[in-house]
Design an enzyme around this catalytic site. Structure first.
Site, PDB file in Angstrom:
ATOM      1  N   HIS A   1       0.819  -1.219   0.000  1.00 35.39           N
ATOM      2  CA  HIS A   1       0.000   0.000   0.000  1.00 35.39           C
ATOM      3  C   HIS A   1       0.848   1.262   0.000  1.00 35.39           C
ATOM      4  O   HIS A   1       0.341   2.345  -0.302  1.00 35.39           O
ATOM      5  CB  HIS A   1      -0.936   0.005   1.210  1.00 35.39           C
ATOM      6  N   GLY A   2       2.106   1.162   0.368  1.00 31.05           N
ATOM      7  CA  GLY A   2       2.951   2.347   0.346  1.00 31.05           C
ATOM      8  C   GLY A   2       4.109   2.237   1.315  1.00 31.05           C
ATOM      9  O   GLY A   2       4.146   1.340   2.160  1.00 31.05           O
TER      10      GLY A   2
END
Lengths: 485, 398
Positions: free
Chosen positions: A342-343
């Site tokens: 997701h990051g």
């Protein structure tokens, strides 16, 4: 270009007409859909298309190498190389600056603490690059990896047509924000879909399902996600110390509703739009907050992503073949990597660790495979799972761990006045949670009724839905949460 | 069990969509231009707008298009959302707002505002010192036309002299009980900057921050969100000690002027028109608020976008000298984060050696912590420019 916009409506109408009426041959339709997909992607930034093409080209090459080679060692070598390429590709755009920043911090820390350190000007520091994160890169990179894995695992034969691989990777309904359709689900239907509708009596479009999905997606996004974000979650998460503990508490629950409605709303629209072109896409959500365990939650939440993690990552780590300890470790690290997908943020790592730990614990105690027959105990199971999920979303939503601490501290702020809890917020919160409790039978019956409505009346009802949506919707446009991934 | 017929021919689908389109046009005719106006390409937008206008004319002919606006009004009344910025119908989507703005705004002598310190005869205070100039009388008359649609058709005439006498004084003493009222407004960037300033001030602070962030808004595209009308109404309903403005992130685009002529970016005509729009809004704020702080453009990750913002920044900067520094203060954002003449960085190291993620993953918007750090210079200005019984403490991120 976002789905619920006029621009996309015109774009899609042109694609629909071109696909079903203008281009009637299979190859023409392939080229047309690829052109449309690249055009769709170029609306963000034409340079993204170059990256998409490079990723497709390289993975096509690796696919050929893996698929045509009979030597297991070479097959595995090419698989590893392709994975390395894709991770580097994704890592450069998504994680490089995070890595460079962190590494530079460490270098400066150690050089400062070292008495014999030379002047700071002679230090090697990683350059911070001004690279922008291409929209959907996480999604299409996972799609390309799915293709290589599926060929390696002999789930599908190697695809020799570069055009087909291009279409798989770039197919516009799934390009920007998923679902991450696995290669084994896409390629087998490709030829039959591309030749459909040529005979005038052929009925290739599942319009009932498509229209229902688009309507439900719009409702989730435009009403539930946008309303609750704007009226409750965004203000509270921005500065929780200003709000009453009840508002903070309900905002965390509200965010669970928001993230579900935002992402599943987008997925519903994507699946519906693909259906209008004859392409079937696996479901991506299935009432996740009705789960009685975290294990079940991951069978209902972002299903194409969780199945990707299970089939290509968890199984590659050995899955459950090497004893319980190995299984638990594999589960834990699979979810850590799932969080990192997701990051590049510590909060995503912590969120992944929370999910991994919960899955490992459930596995260790053999919990979560069956719903309890006693309805009260089952309800408690669902409640506990939802509470855990909501707490984990707090970590997911926060920019850093300090924000998480602030939010929990604000849960004891009883002195502030309550300003955000209007009847609209209450209604949306309750309905947003209740939508997970609608039994499958009721859904099926509702769909049957929708199917039974004559087409002209259906057209009028669709119009009425959009008109009513315009009556209640926000005056501006709110972005989708999952676009950032 | 109802028999299911789940598959259809493209002709059947197109037919159904045409039925839908017909009813949408008939029922939604008045508002069809709104989604069309979101199309970025001006030529394409013009074509689509001409189509939607035809649809609107047909809808008007049927008379069925009255229902939706009434339903909307009813919904907003019942739900209580009418007062919420994100739902209001008074400032959003007013097609002729740009034309009206171009023909209205402050029509008096702007130099009066710029030189009002001289009119008072008082000594111009040094920057950062409390000043009394805000209460000075300005004699030019101002006509602010807020005719922005059916719901709000009254044109209000406001005299600067009378408005300025109602403005709060810079000499007021502020405390927790009587906090400094700060109104911050602007585009989506204000969500993190406003939150940041609010966090910086902290709870029970002598500085009370209200902020409004309107995504995709700017000095131009008043048809999307009419800041002129919004600010006029806001400042008529409540008095603020200071205003903070952050607009321009969405302004790098060609636009039509009030006469329907397209103004292209990077032309002298565009720059003149843009300056005029900035001045118009600044003047409206300054008729009601003693001091306006104008936040400059940030450095963003996308180099092209960053260059575009630098261009906008330079045009905005060129207006500053037209006003007295005692009423209009420019806060150059990029001097704080990432720092003067430094390239973009998603993180920022404070003097204490702590590292913070200041930009969100999109590389454009600040994080709330980034907003907190970026607003520190503004906070310092506020503490120096106004009088407090106790010096406010900045609550920086830990």
């Amino acid at each position: 270009m976002l789905f619920p916009t006029f621009g996309f409506t015109f774009f899609f109408l042109a694609v629909f007409i071109g696909f079903w009426y203008v281009f009637r041959r299979s190859f023409e339709r392939r080229i047309f859909l690829i052109a449309a997909s690249y055009l769709f992607y170029s609306f963000w930034d034409w340079r993204f298309c170059v990256l998409l093409l490079i990723s497709t080209g390289v993975n096509y090459g690796f696919g050929l190498l893996v698929g045509t080679n009979r030597d297991h060692i070479w097959r595995k070598t090419f698989l590893v190389l392709s994975v390395a390429f894709n991770l580097l590709f994704l890592g450069f755009f998504k994680y490089y600056n995070f890595f460079a920043d962190s590494a530079n911090g460490l270098i400066q820390y150690f050089s400062a603490s070292s008495a014999s350190a030379s002047s700071s000007s002679s230090l090697f520091l990683f350059p911070i690059l001004s690279v922008i994160l291409p929209v959907g890169i996480s999604f299409y990179t996972f799609k390309t990896m799915s293709y290589i894995f599926d060929v390696y695992l002999c789930k599908i034969p190697v695809v020799r047509s570069f055009v087909d691989v291009m279409l798989y990777v770039s197919f516009f309904p799934q390009l920007a924000s998923g679902p991450i359709v696995h290669a084994k689900d896409f390629f087998p239907q490709l030829e039959s879909t591309l030749v459909a509708g040529v005979d005038p009596n052929d009925k290739p479009i599942e319009f009932n399902r498509a229209s229902m999905l688009i309507i439900s997606g719009m409702l989730k996004k435009m009403v539930f996600a946008n309303f609750l974000s704007t009226l409750l979650c965004d203000p509270v998460f921005a500065d929780p110390s200003r709000y009453h503990s009840i508002e903070v508490f309900l905002a965390t629950i509200g965010y669970s509703v928001v993230i579900y409605c935002d992402f599943s709303g987008y997925s519903d629209m994507a699946i519906g739009i693909a259906l209008l072109l004859g392409f079937k896409t696996p479901a991506n959500f299935n009432r996740p907050y009705s789960s009685f365990s975290v294990t079940e939650f991951w069978k209902r939440w972002h299903i194409t992503f969780s199945s990707w993690l299970r089939e290509y990552l968890y199984f590659s780590m050995g899955g459950s073949r090497f004893g319980i300890v190995h299984t638990l470790v594999a589960l834990f690290f699979t979810m850590i990597l799932g969080g990192l997908w997701h990051g590049a943020s510590i909060t995503f790592v912590v969120w992944g660790a929370m999910q991994g730990l919960a899955l490992a614990l459930e596995r260790a105690f053999n919990y979560g495979n069956r719903r309890n027959a006693n309805i009260i105990i089952a309800a408690i199971q669902v409640f506990v799972t939802f509470a855990f999920t909501t707490v984990s979303w707090i970590v997911f939503r926060s920019a850093n761990l300090e924000d998480v601490r602030n939010l929990f501290q604000s849960s004891f702020n009883f002195s502030a006045s309550i300003t955000l809890l209007t009847p609209v917020v209450w209604i949306l919160l309750v309905l947003g949670l209740l939508m997970h409790a609608i039994p499958d039978k009721m859904r099926a019956d509702s769909f049957e009724i929708w199917c039974a409505i004559p087409l002209p009346l259906k057209g009028a009802l669709i119009a009425l839905f959009f008109v009513l949506l315009s009556v209640v919707s926000m005056s501006g446009i709110a972005p989708f949460i999952y676009f950032q991934f | 069990m109802i028999k299911k017929e789940d598959k259809y021919t493209p002709n059947q689908v197109i037919g159904t969509l045409l039925v839908s389109a017909f009813f949408i046009v008939v029922l939604w005719g008045q508002s069809l231009w709104v989604p069309a106006s979101r199309i970025e390409n001006l030529y394409l937008r013009s074509i689509v707008l001409s189509i939607t206008d035809s649809g609107a004319a047909f809808a008007s002919w049927t008379g069925l298009d009255k229902a939706v606006p009434e339903l909307r009004t009813g919904f907003l009344d019942v739900s209580g959302l009418g007062a919420n910025t994100s739902w209001d119908t008074r400032y959003y989507n007013k097609r002729n707002a740009d034309v009206i703005s171009a023909n209205s705004g402050i029509t008096g002598d702007r130099s009066a505002l710029a030189s009002q310190t001289d009119d008072t005869g008082t000594e111009m205070p040094a920057a950062g010192q409390p000043s009394t100039i805000a209460n000075s009388a300005v004699t030019s008359s101002v006509k602010i036309d807020t005719n922005i649609g059916a719901e709000n058709t009254s044109a209000s005439t406001v005299g600067v002299a009378s408005a300025s006498t109602e403005r709060l004084s810079l000499n007021n003493m502020h405390s927790v009980e009587h906090p400094l009222a700060v109104y911050m407004f602007g585009d989506s960037q204000v969500f993190s900057l406003g939150s940041g300033l609010s966090r910086l001030a902290g709870k029970d602070s002598p500085i009370d921050v209200e902020y409004i962030a309107v995504h995709s808004s700017g000095f131009i595209r008043g048809d999307y969100f009419n800041w002129t009308a919004k600010l006029t109404d806001t400042f008529q309903s409540k008095k603020y000690d200071a205003a903070v403005m952050m607009l321009g992130m969405n302004d790098y685009q060609s636009f039509y002027n009030g006469k329907g002529v397209m103004l292209k970016k990077h032309t002298a005509e565009w720059e003149d028109a843009y300056r005029e729009k900035c001045r118009s809004l600044i003047d409206i704020v300054l008729t009601s608020v003693p001091r306006l702080y104008w936040i400059g453009m940030p450095v963003v990750k996308n180099t092209t976008y960053s260059e575009n913002l630098a261009y906008i920044d330079s045009i905005q900067q060129s207006i500053i000298d037209e006003y007295s520094p005692d009423i209009l203060v420019r806060i150059p954002l990029k001097d704080t984060i990432p720092g003067k003449d430094k390239p973009f960085s998603a993180s920022f190291e404070t003097d204490g050696g702590k590292n913070f993620k200041v930009m969100s993953d999109d590389g454009t918007h600040f994080t709330v912590e980034g907003g907190q750090l970026a607003m520190k210079p503004l906070f310092d200005f506020l503490t120096r420019d106004f009088l407090f019984t106790e010096v406010p403490v900045a609550h920086l991120p830990e």
